[in-house]
Design a protein around this motif. Structure first.
Motif, PDB file in Angstrom:
ATOM      1  N   SER A  74      -5.218 -10.409  11.555  1.00  0.00           N
ATOM      2  CA  SER A  74      -5.851  -9.275  12.214  1.00  0.00           C
ATOM      3  C   SER A  74      -7.113  -8.877  11.460  1.00  0.00           C
ATOM      4  CB  SER A  74      -4.883  -8.092  12.283  1.00  0.00           C
ATOM      5  OG  SER A  74      -4.427  -7.746  10.986  1.00  0.00           O
ATOM      6  N   ALA A  75      -7.951  -8.087  12.126  1.00  0.00           N
ATOM      7  CA  ALA A  75      -9.244  -7.694  11.558  1.00  0.00           C
ATOM      8  C   ALA A  75      -9.068  -7.022  10.206  1.00  0.00           C
ATOM      9  CB  ALA A  75      -9.979  -6.768  12.523  1.00  0.00           C
ATOM     10  N   TRP A  76      -9.834  -7.448   9.229  1.00  0.00           N
ATOM     11  CA  TRP A  76      -9.902  -6.899   7.875  1.00  0.00           C
ATOM     12  C   TRP A  76      -8.650  -7.174   7.032  1.00  0.00           C
ATOM     13  CZ3 TRP A  76     -14.618  -5.371   6.473  1.00  0.00           C
ATOM     14  CH2 TRP A  76     -15.507  -4.921   7.463  1.00  0.00           C
ATOM     15  N   GLN A  77      -7.651  -7.855   7.584  1.00  0.00           N
ATOM     16  CA  GLN A  77      -6.422  -8.081   6.830  1.00  0.00           C
ATOM     17  C   GLN A  77      -6.647  -8.995   5.624  1.00  0.00           C
ATOM     18  OE1 GLN A  77      -3.270 -10.411   8.741  1.00  0.00           O
ATOM     19  NE2 GLN A  77      -1.760  -8.913   8.029  1.00  0.00           N
ATOM     20  N   GLN A  78      -7.490 -10.003   5.782  1.00  0.00           N
ATOM     21  CA  GLN A  78      -7.728 -10.973   4.720  1.00  0.00           C
ATOM     22  C   GLN A  78      -9.127 -10.865   4.126  1.00  0.00           C
ATOM     23  OE1 GLN A  78      -6.656 -14.946   5.936  1.00  0.00           O
ATOM     24  NE2 GLN A  78      -4.709 -14.284   6.819  1.00  0.00           N
ATOM     25  N   GLY A  79      -9.743  -9.717   4.294  1.00  0.00           N
ATOM     26  CA  GLY A  79     -11.100  -9.520   3.791  1.00  0.00           C
ATOM     27  C   GLY A  79     -12.013  -9.054   4.900  1.00  0.00           C
ATOM     28  N   VAL A  80     -13.269  -9.391   4.791  1.00  0.00           N
ATOM     29  CA  VAL A  80     -14.247  -8.915   5.764  1.00  0.00           C
ATOM     30  C   VAL A  80     -13.927  -9.419   7.166  1.00  0.00           C
ATOM     31  CG1 VAL A  80     -15.864 -10.846   5.503  1.00  0.00           C
ATOM     32  CG2 VAL A  80     -16.731  -8.576   6.113  1.00  0.00           C
ATOM     33  N   ASP A  81     -14.145  -8.581   8.161  1.00  0.00           N
ATOM     34  CA  ASP A  81     -13.927  -8.948   9.552  1.00  0.00           C
ATOM     35  C   ASP A  81     -15.104  -9.777  10.048  1.00  0.00           C
ATOM     36  OD1 ASP A  81     -12.679  -8.765  12.216  1.00  0.00           O
ATOM     37  OD2 ASP A  81     -14.426  -7.528  12.684  1.00  0.00           O
ATOM     38  N   SER A  82     -14.840 -10.971  10.573  1.00  0.00           N
ATOM     39  CA  SER A  82     -15.911 -11.898  10.938  1.00  0.00           C
ATOM     40  C   SER A  82     -16.781 -11.357  12.069  1.00  0.00           C
ATOM     41  CB  SER A  82     -15.330 -13.264  11.326  1.00  0.00           C
ATOM     42  OG  SER A  82     -14.411 -13.131  12.400  1.00  0.00           O
ATOM     43  N   GLU A  83     -16.174 -10.653  13.033  1.00  0.00           N
ATOM     44  CA  GLU A  83     -16.979 -10.121  14.138  1.00  0.00           C
ATOM     45  C   GLU A  83     -17.933  -9.047  13.635  1.00  0.00           C
ATOM     46  OE1 GLU A  83     -14.835  -8.863  17.549  1.00  0.00           O
ATOM     47  OE2 GLU A  83     -13.696 -10.736  17.736  1.00  0.00           O
ATOM     48  N   TRP A  84     -17.438  -8.161  12.786  1.00  0.00           N
ATOM     49  CA  TRP A  84     -18.312  -7.127  12.216  1.00  0.00           C
ATOM     50  C   TRP A  84     -19.421  -7.759  11.394  1.00  0.00           C
ATOM     51  CZ3 TRP A  84     -19.440  -5.812   7.105  1.00  0.00           C
ATOM     52  CH2 TRP A  84     -20.178  -4.635   6.931  1.00  0.00           C
ATOM     53  N   LEU A  85     -19.094  -8.782  10.616  1.00  0.00           N
ATOM     54  CA  LEU A  85     -20.093  -9.426   9.773  1.00  0.00           C
ATOM     55  C   LEU A  85     -21.157 -10.111  10.619  1.00  0.00           C
ATOM     56  CD1 LEU A  85     -20.908 -10.061   6.860  1.00  0.00           C
ATOM     57  CD2 LEU A  85     -19.503 -12.137   7.001  1.00  0.00           C
ATOM     58  N   ASN A 125      -1.483  -0.299 -11.070  1.00  0.00           N
ATOM     59  CA  ASN A 125      -1.134  -1.716 -11.204  1.00  0.00           C
ATOM     60  C   ASN A 125      -0.912  -2.369  -9.844  1.00  0.00           C
ATOM     61  OD1 ASN A 125      -1.261  -1.658 -14.014  1.00  0.00           O
ATOM     62  ND2 ASN A 125       0.900  -1.121 -14.238  1.00  0.00           N
ATOM     63  N   GLU A 126      -0.316  -1.635  -8.922  1.00  0.00           N
ATOM     64  CA  GLU A 126      -0.110  -2.173  -7.567  1.00  0.00           C
ATOM     65  C   GLU A 126      -1.447  -2.395  -6.877  1.00  0.00           C
ATOM     66  OE1 GLU A 126       2.386   0.747  -5.816  1.00  0.00           O
ATOM     67  OE2 GLU A 126       4.226   0.037  -6.810  1.00  0.00           O
ATOM     68  N   TRP A 127      -2.380  -1.456  -7.068  1.00  0.00           N
ATOM     69  CA  TRP A 127      -3.705  -1.609  -6.456  1.00  0.00           C
ATOM     70  C   TRP A 127      -4.425  -2.826  -7.034  1.00  0.00           C
ATOM     71  CZ3 TRP A 127      -8.790  -1.923  -7.818  1.00  0.00           C
ATOM     72  CH2 TRP A 127      -9.732  -1.739  -6.790  1.00  0.00           C
ATOM     73  N   VAL A 128      -4.368  -2.996  -8.342  1.00  0.00           N
ATOM     74  CA  VAL A 128      -5.021  -4.136  -8.983  1.00  0.00           C
ATOM     75  C   VAL A 128      -4.462  -5.449  -8.441  1.00  0.00           C
ATOM     76  CG1 VAL A 128      -5.268  -5.390 -11.168  1.00  0.00           C
ATOM     77  CG2 VAL A 128      -5.681  -2.919 -11.086  1.00  0.00           C
ATOM     78  N   ALA A 129      -3.149  -5.519  -8.226  1.00  0.00           N
ATOM     79  CA  ALA A 129      -2.519  -6.744  -7.740  1.00  0.00           C
ATOM     80  C   ALA A 129      -2.979  -7.099  -6.332  1.00  0.00           C
ATOM     81  CB  ALA A 129      -1.000  -6.597  -7.777  1.00  0.00           C
ATOM     82  N   LEU A 130      -3.175  -6.089  -5.478  1.00  0.00           N
ATOM     83  CA  LEU A 130      -3.521  -6.343  -4.082  1.00  0.00           C
ATOM     84  C   LEU A 130      -5.011  -6.284  -3.791  1.00  0.00           C
ATOM     85  CD1 LEU A 130      -0.686  -4.345  -2.267  1.00  0.00           C
ATOM     86  CD2 LEU A 130      -0.871  -6.830  -2.511  1.00  0.00           C
ATOM     87  N   ALA A 188     -12.672  -7.755  -9.022  1.00  0.00           N
ATOM     88  CA  ALA A 188     -12.913  -7.396 -10.420  1.00  0.00           C
ATOM     89  C   ALA A 188     -12.468  -8.515 -11.351  1.00  0.00           C
ATOM     90  CB  ALA A 188     -12.181  -6.101 -10.763  1.00  0.00           C
ATOM     91  N   HIS A 189     -11.387  -9.193 -10.990  1.00  0.00           N
ATOM     92  CA  HIS A 189     -10.928 -10.303 -11.832  1.00  0.00           C
ATOM     93  C   HIS A 189     -11.974 -11.415 -11.854  1.00  0.00           C
ATOM     94  CE1 HIS A 189      -7.853 -12.222 -14.187  1.00  0.00           C
ATOM     95  NE2 HIS A 189      -7.947 -13.323 -13.461  1.00  0.00           N
ATOM     96  N   MET A 190     -12.580 -11.673 -10.700  1.00  0.00           N
ATOM     97  CA  MET A 190     -13.659 -12.669 -10.657  1.00  0.00           C
ATOM     98  C   MET A 190     -14.862 -12.196 -11.468  1.00  0.00           C
ATOM     99  SD  MET A 190     -13.069 -15.515  -9.106  1.00  0.00           S
ATOM    100  CE  MET A 190     -14.734 -16.095  -8.755  1.00  0.00           C
ATOM    101  N   HIS A 191     -15.245 -10.937 -11.306  1.00  0.00           N
ATOM    102  CA  HIS A 191     -16.399 -10.401 -12.030  1.00  0.00           C
ATOM    103  C   HIS A 191     -16.195 -10.470 -13.539  1.00  0.00           C
ATOM    104  CE1 HIS A 191     -18.250  -7.697  -8.641  1.00  0.00           C
ATOM    105  NE2 HIS A 191     -17.880  -8.875  -8.190  1.00  0.00           N
ATOM    106  N   GLU A 226     -10.599   7.902  -3.115  1.00  0.00           N
ATOM    107  CA  GLU A 226     -11.049   7.139  -4.275  1.00  0.00           C
ATOM    108  C   GLU A 226     -10.016   6.056  -4.599  1.00  0.00           C
ATOM    109  OE1 GLU A 226     -12.940   5.462  -6.197  1.00  0.00           O
ATOM    110  OE2 GLU A 226     -14.127   7.221  -6.773  1.00  0.00           O
ATOM    111  N   ILE A 227     -10.474   4.956  -5.182  1.00  0.00           N
ATOM    112  CA  ILE A 227      -9.568   3.834  -5.438  1.00  0.00           C
ATOM    113  C   ILE A 227      -8.617   4.112  -6.588  1.00  0.00           C
ATOM    114  CG2 ILE A 227     -11.180   2.173  -4.477  1.00  0.00           C
ATOM    115  CD1 ILE A 227     -12.029   1.395  -7.262  1.00  0.00           C
ATOM    116  N   SER A 228      -8.908   5.109  -7.399  1.00  0.00           N
ATOM    117  CA  SER A 228      -8.035   5.489  -8.503  1.00  0.00           C
ATOM    118  C   SER A 228      -8.033   7.006  -8.603  1.00  0.00           C
ATOM    119  CB  SER A 228      -8.538   4.875  -9.820  1.00  0.00           C
ATOM    120  OG  SER A 228      -7.788   5.337 -10.923  1.00  0.00           O
TER     121      SER A 228
END
Length: 384
Positions: free
Chosen positions: A34-45, A229-234, A239-242, A335-337
């Motif tokens: 579904s839209a945005w479930q796995q990242g950016v939505d292709s139609e919106w992009l 910790n749950e937020w970081v996992a999902l 940030a892990h890539m950065h 906010e994310i935290s």
């Protein structure tokens, strides 16, 4: 310190090249989600990219940004780009405001107006500020660091020298995201200059002393750490890539404008108080002004480098260590935290704490009136 005026002027060839690259995009195949479930939505992009290549007017954004007084300074060999807007009031108070990722100095257009000219927005001219908004090293028009080690602590040293070079011996600091880390480092390393700091985010690497001499964790703190910790996992893959492989990621994002728009645009949706519709809060022009700034300055790789450096120099405090200048904190609901007040009070002298009624990670863009009011209230007793 040598200071020169600065004017944004992206070459026409760069604008033409961007449009050509967008139109030549090789689009990723869709996946059964579904839209945005796995990242950016292709139609919106696709819609955003079509607008970017055909309708978005960079020159209009450039002209608007150039209305802000901009400068570059050589600070200990580091070229720093910054905005410096003088306040309209009897005694403007100096304030350095620091952005983060995936934002830039453009986040603060509306906030600057409200801080520098409060009377124009129904406020008291006595609450005016002289606002300095530097671009972090490697972001936008600030030079990328030539040597390793440019973490939030070293940036704080640059900002202290910049403010001193501008004639400010005492000042306040404000920030969110990476800018919150710089503001905390300013208070910790330069308490003789920094009267107080206002934050709308707590640095992700912040760890207060929690040893035997300290109070045990409260249930609220335990819940916060568990949720973090749950937020970081999902949600923390970016940030892990950065922090671990920034150059691998930069190789693709610096070459593909659509890839860059996906990486940044998805965060503006996920981290804002938009109820799933990013354009309820940010217009396409606002999003693309910021994304275009990353593209034209080729700053996505250098910007991610700061994550690497902050991982090597995290914001951890020893047993008994305190940050002396007072702290104000605005906790936005999306906010994310969202740390509890007690988590900050283990290290900081928290004198103002507000649970905000709306807004998310990009508070200066989402709720400039609310954030400006909080900043004015916090610094009002510190102006003397």
């Amino acid at each position: 310190m040598q200071i020169e005026p600065f004017h944004i002027a992206v070459p026409d060839d760069d604008i033409d090249d961007l449009r050509r690259r967008i139109r030549a995009t090789r689009w990723a195949p869709a996946t059964p989600s579904s839209a945005w479930q796995q990242g950016v939505d292709s139609e919106w992009l696709r819609e955003l990219a079509h607008y970017w290549a055909g309708q978005f007017d960079w020159r209009a954004s450039e002209q608007r940004l150039n209305r802000q007084p901009q400068f570059v300074a050589d600070v200990h060999g580091q070229r720093v780009h910054f905005l410096h807007r003088r306040g309209a009031g009897p005694a403007p108070y100096p304030l350095v405001v620091t952005h983060g990722w995936p934002g830039s100095f453009v986040e603060f257009e509306a906030l600057i107006e409200r801080l520098c000219e409060p009377a124009a927005f129904g406020g008291d001219p006595a609450d005016s500020f002289d606002v300095v908004v530097p671009s972090l090293p490697g972001f936008a028009f600030s030079q990328a660091p030539a040597k390793p080690g440019m973490s939030a602590f070293q940036v704080a040293d640059l900002w202290a020298s910049l403010m001193r070079g501008l004639g400010y011996q005492h000042f306040g600091a404000q920030g969110g995201d990476l800018g919150a880390g710089v503001s905390v480092a300013l208070a910790a390393r330069h308490p003789q200059m920094v009267d107080g700091i206002h934050l709308n985010f707590l640095p992700g690497s912040y760890e207060p002393a929690i040893g035997a001499a300290q109070q045990p964790l409260t249930p609220e703190e335990e819940s916060f750490l568990r949720e973090k910790n749950e937020w970081v996992a999902l949600e923390g893959g970016y940030a892990h890539m950065h922090t671990t492989k920034p150059l691998t990621l930069a190789a693709s994002l610096n070459d593909s404008p659509v890839g860059l728009a996906a990486w940044i645009g998805e965060k503006f949706r996920a981290w804002s108080d938009c109820e799933g519709d990013v354009e309820r809060v940010f217009s396409k022009d606002e999003l693309l002004t910021n994304i275009s700034l990353y593209w034209y300055t080729q700053s996505i790789g250098p910007a991610m480098q700061m994550y690497w450096e902050n991982r090597l120099q995290p914001m951890r405090f020893a047993d008994g260590q305190r940050v002396v200048p007072p702290v104000g904190f605005a906790r936005f609901p999306k906010e994310i935290s969202r740390p509890p007040r007690s988590w900050l009070e283990r290290t900081f002298n928290v004198v103002q704490w507000t649970d905000m009624p709306g807004g998310g990670h990009f508070a200066a863009m989402e709720k400039p009136d609310l954030l400006a009011a909080e900043i004015r209230a916090f610094f009002r007793p510190l102006r003397a």
